[in-house]
Design a protein around this motif. Structure first.
Motif, mmCIF file in Angstrom:
data_model
loop_
_atom_site.group_PDB
_atom_site.id
_atom_site.type_symbol
_atom_site.label_atom_id
_atom_site.label_comp_id
_atom_site.label_asym_id
_atom_site.label_seq_id
_atom_site.Cartn_x
_atom_site.Cartn_y
_atom_site.Cartn_z
ATOM 1 N N CYS A 154 -5.043 2.264 8.188
ATOM 2 C CA CYS A 154 -5.051 2.858 6.854
ATOM 3 C C CYS A 154 -6.382 2.571 6.169
ATOM 4 C CB CYS A 154 -3.893 2.285 6.036
ATOM 5 S SG CYS A 154 -3.804 2.923 4.352
ATOM 6 N N GLU A 155 -6.991 3.617 5.631
ATOM 7 C CA GLU A 155 -8.286 3.466 4.964
ATOM 8 C C GLU A 155 -8.148 2.841 3.583
ATOM 9 O OE1 GLU A 155 -6.409 7.299 4.155
ATOM 10 O OE2 GLU A 155 -6.997 6.386 6.042
ATOM 11 N N ARG A 156 -6.999 2.980 2.947
ATOM 12 C CA ARG A 156 -6.819 2.440 1.606
ATOM 13 C C ARG A 156 -6.699 0.908 1.637
ATOM 14 N NH1 ARG A 156 -2.570 5.339 -1.934
ATOM 15 N NH2 ARG A 156 -4.254 6.844 -1.922
ATOM 16 N N CYS A 157 -5.879 0.380 2.543
ATOM 17 C CA CYS A 157 -5.658 -1.071 2.594
ATOM 18 C C CYS A 157 -6.421 -1.739 3.733
ATOM 19 C CB CYS A 157 -4.165 -1.375 2.723
ATOM 20 S SG CYS A 157 -3.452 -0.856 4.302
ATOM 21 N N GLU A 158 -7.196 -0.951 4.469
ATOM 22 C CA GLU A 158 -7.985 -1.429 5.608
ATOM 23 C C GLU A 158 -7.108 -2.106 6.662
ATOM 24 O OE1 GLU A 158 -11.001 -3.777 3.696
ATOM 25 O OE2 GLU A 158 -12.203 -2.000 3.260
ATOM 26 N N CYS A 211 0.846 -1.196 0.000
ATOM 27 C CA CYS A 211 0.000 0.000 0.000
ATOM 28 C C CYS A 211 0.881 1.246 0.000
ATOM 29 C CB CYS A 211 -0.908 -0.007 1.222
ATOM 30 S SG CYS A 211 -1.935 1.469 1.368
ATOM 31 N N ASP A 239 0.773 4.387 -7.493
ATOM 32 C CA ASP A 239 0.548 5.822 -7.571
ATOM 33 C C ASP A 239 1.697 6.560 -8.235
ATOM 34 O OD1 ASP A 239 -1.828 5.466 -6.233
ATOM 35 O OD2 ASP A 239 -0.942 5.812 -4.274
ATOM 36 N N VAL A 254 -2.502 -4.021 -1.044
ATOM 37 C CA VAL A 254 -3.684 -3.782 -1.869
ATOM 38 C C VAL A 254 -3.669 -4.783 -3.011
ATOM 39 C CG1 VAL A 254 -3.982 -1.345 -1.309
ATOM 40 C CG2 VAL A 254 -2.478 -1.985 -3.179
ATOM 41 N N ARG A 296 -0.143 4.285 0.547
ATOM 42 C CA ARG A 296 -0.599 5.271 1.539
ATOM 43 C C ARG A 296 0.128 5.093 2.862
ATOM 44 N NH1 ARG A 296 -1.828 9.695 3.740
ATOM 45 N NH2 ARG A 296 -3.785 9.937 4.803
ATOM 46 N N CYS A 297 0.288 3.839 3.302
ATOM 47 C CA CYS A 297 0.910 3.572 4.608
ATOM 48 C C CYS A 297 2.263 2.877 4.483
ATOM 49 C CB CYS A 297 -0.021 2.733 5.476
ATOM 50 S SG CYS A 297 -0.298 1.051 4.853
#
Length: 97
Positions: free
Chosen positions: A50-54, A9, A78, A59, A11-12
């Motif tokens: 993290c909201e992207r990978c829960e 992920c 990204d 991911v 994001r994190c």
């Protein structure tokens, strides 16, 4: 269609948590915080899942990854360019399948 693949992920960075909800601190804002807050912040006490990978740190990626035409390296989900010194034109990048 290629088999699904897992990716770290972005994001994190695979940690499954982050403190992004707090925003960024300027140097002067950070200096105004007390030592207890700074220590707890650095330990991750304020992190959230993290909201992207829960919270998993990964991911599911389907399709083919983007490949940089200038060096042949696979790029991140990204990522726009992989070459830090030589940025190719957008037309030089192979899109996701």
């Amino acid at each position: 269609m290629s088999a699904p693949r897992w990716a770290i992920c972005s994001r994190c960075d695979g940690e499954g948590k982050h403190s992004g909800h707090l925003g960024a601190f300027t140097g002067s804002e950070w200096e105004q915080e007390d030592d207890d807050f700074k220590e707890r912040y650095m330990q991750g006490d304020y992190d959230r899942a993290c909201e992207r990978c829960e919270g998993t740190g990964k991911v599911l990626r389907t399709g083919e990854p983007k490949i940089c035409q200038c060096c042949g390296e696979e790029m991140g989900l990204d990522q726009q360019f992989c070459c830090s010194d030589d940025f190719p034109e957008p037309g030089d990048l192979r899109e996701w399948a």
